[in-house]
Design a protein around this motif. Structure first.
Motif, PDB file in Angstrom:
ATOM      1  N   ASN A 196     -54.059  48.437  73.370  1.00  0.00           N
ATOM      2  CA  ASN A 196     -52.933  49.090  73.997  1.00  0.00           C
ATOM      3  C   ASN A 196     -52.230  48.125  74.585  1.00  0.00           C
ATOM      4  O   ASN A 196     -51.172  48.620  75.690  1.00  0.00           O
ATOM      5  CB  ASN A 196     -53.083  50.417  74.603  1.00  0.00           C
ATOM      6  CG  ASN A 196     -53.577  51.492  73.791  1.00  0.00           C
ATOM      7  OD1 ASN A 196     -53.399  51.651  72.652  1.00  0.00           O
ATOM      8  ND2 ASN A 196     -54.598  52.322  74.624  1.00  0.00           N
ATOM      9  N   SER A 223     -49.498  45.264  73.794  1.00  0.00           N
ATOM     10  CA  SER A 223     -48.786  44.817  72.304  1.00  0.00           C
ATOM     11  C   SER A 223     -48.049  43.088  72.713  1.00  0.00           C
ATOM     12  O   SER A 223     -48.098  42.661  71.120  1.00  0.00           O
ATOM     13  CB  SER A 223     -47.716  45.972  72.037  1.00  0.00           C
ATOM     14  OG  SER A 223     -48.269  46.983  71.682  1.00  0.00           O
ATOM     15  N   GLY A 232     -55.177  43.901  61.967  1.00  0.00           N
ATOM     16  CA  GLY A 232     -54.018  43.978  63.221  1.00  0.00           C
ATOM     17  C   GLY A 232     -53.521  42.784  63.853  1.00  0.00           C
ATOM     18  O   GLY A 232     -52.475  42.600  64.024  1.00  0.00           O
ATOM     19  N   GLU A 236     -48.177  45.018  66.144  1.00  0.00           N
ATOM     20  CA  GLU A 236     -47.661  46.183  65.494  1.00  0.00           C
ATOM     21  C   GLU A 236     -48.367  47.326  66.398  1.00  0.00           C
ATOM     22  O   GLU A 236     -47.881  48.443  66.639  1.00  0.00           O
ATOM     23  CB  GLU A 236     -47.305  46.049  64.155  1.00  0.00           C
ATOM     24  CG  GLU A 236     -46.660  47.522  63.849  1.00  0.00           C
ATOM     25  CD  GLU A 236     -46.561  47.383  62.152  1.00  0.00           C
ATOM     26  OE1 GLU A 236     -45.799  48.137  61.802  1.00  0.00           O
ATOM     27  OE2 GLU A 236     -46.963  46.371  61.408  1.00  0.00           O
ATOM     28  N   ASP A 237     -49.700  47.317  66.251  1.00  0.00           N
ATOM     29  CA  ASP A 237     -50.569  48.353  66.582  1.00  0.00           C
ATOM     30  C   ASP A 237     -51.645  47.855  67.273  1.00  0.00           C
ATOM     31  O   ASP A 237     -52.745  47.432  66.590  1.00  0.00           O
ATOM     32  CB  ASP A 237     -50.859  49.083  65.407  1.00  0.00           C
ATOM     33  CG  ASP A 237     -52.140  50.327  65.299  1.00  0.00           C
ATOM     34  OD1 ASP A 237     -52.190  50.645  66.838  1.00  0.00           O
ATOM     35  OD2 ASP A 237     -52.497  50.872  64.586  1.00  0.00           O
ATOM     36  N   SER A 256     -53.630  49.533  69.274  1.00  0.00           N
ATOM     37  CA  SER A 256     -54.566  50.653  69.391  1.00  0.00           C
ATOM     38  C   SER A 256     -56.015  50.237  68.827  1.00  0.00           C
ATOM     39  O   SER A 256     -57.022  50.880  69.007  1.00  0.00           O
ATOM     40  CB  SER A 256     -54.117  51.967  69.289  1.00  0.00           C
ATOM     41  OG  SER A 256     -53.908  52.101  67.899  1.00  0.00           O
TER      42      SER A 256
END
Length: 209
Positions: free
Chosen positions: A28, A30, A89, A175-176, A178
């Motif tokens: 989390n 970025s 990711g 972008e993600d 998580s």
């Protein structure tokens, strides 16, 4: 993407140096800014002193690459470690290379252009279990391991010069985020944390060269 090799014109009377900075990639988060004004002075994490780089040399930035410090990543569902999702990711990340606090932009591209994904392997091993009878064995678990390759020297399509007093700003945007485990996840799994290293390849020219 072509590697740097011997195809980048290096000015006469200059020396090619590699500067690196390393960041822990965590869940989390970025955006990461590499090469901040003051280095940690921890040679395992960075090898520059400050930014702008000290000295009177003019500098030409000719290459950029990224690599994972931990070359072996293993799936661990109990600790939310999915190595395939992690690598995807990283591959989807964006890179922005600027100077003078974003005033001059030189590179805007994706991680896939500056990371050796071609040399990175994803190994998959399936474990089978049998009920002891005549029924065929069934796959009970699948283990995946990523073996990451060391960074190559990826040349910039348009090398650029920076003056002795200019800052170089390098940002990586995921972008993600998580999909990345937490620091605690890696520790609980008994694996090294996820560190991403940025390498800048710079031709340093003495004043007047």
């Amino acid at each position: 993407m072509e590697t740097l090799a011997k195809k980048v014109p290096i000015p006469r009377n200059s020396r090619l140096k590699t500067y690196y900075d390393t960041k822990e990639i965590i869940q989390n988060t970025s955006e990461y800014n590499f090469f901040p004004a003051n280095a940690t002075r921890n040679v395992t994490r960075d090898n520059y002193i400050n930014n702008p780089f000290p000295g009177e040399e003019s500098r030409r930035v000719v290459g950029l690459s990224f690599e994972l410090i931990s070359q072996f990543l293993e799936d661990d569902a109990a600790n939310s470690i999915d190595v395939e999702a992690i690598m995807n990711g990283i591959k989807d990340a964006g890179i922005i290379l600027t100077a003078d606090n974003d005033y001059k932009e030189f590179v805007r591209t994706t991680m896939s252009e500056h990371f050796n994904f071609a040399g990175t392997r994803l190994n998959i091993r399936a474990a089978a279990a049998s009920d002891g009878g005549t029924a065929p064995s069934l796959v009970s678990s699948v283990e995946r391991t990523v073996i990451a390759k060391n960074a190559d020297m990826y040349r910039l399509p348009d090398p650029f010069d920076v003056a002795p007093n200019q800052t170089i700003d390098l940002k990586v945007v995921f972008e993600d985020s998580s999909v990345f485990p937490t620091s605690a996840n890696w520790t609980a799994a008994g694996q090294p944390k996820l560190w991403l290293r940025a390498n800048l390849f710079i031709a340093e020219m003495k004043k007047g060269s």
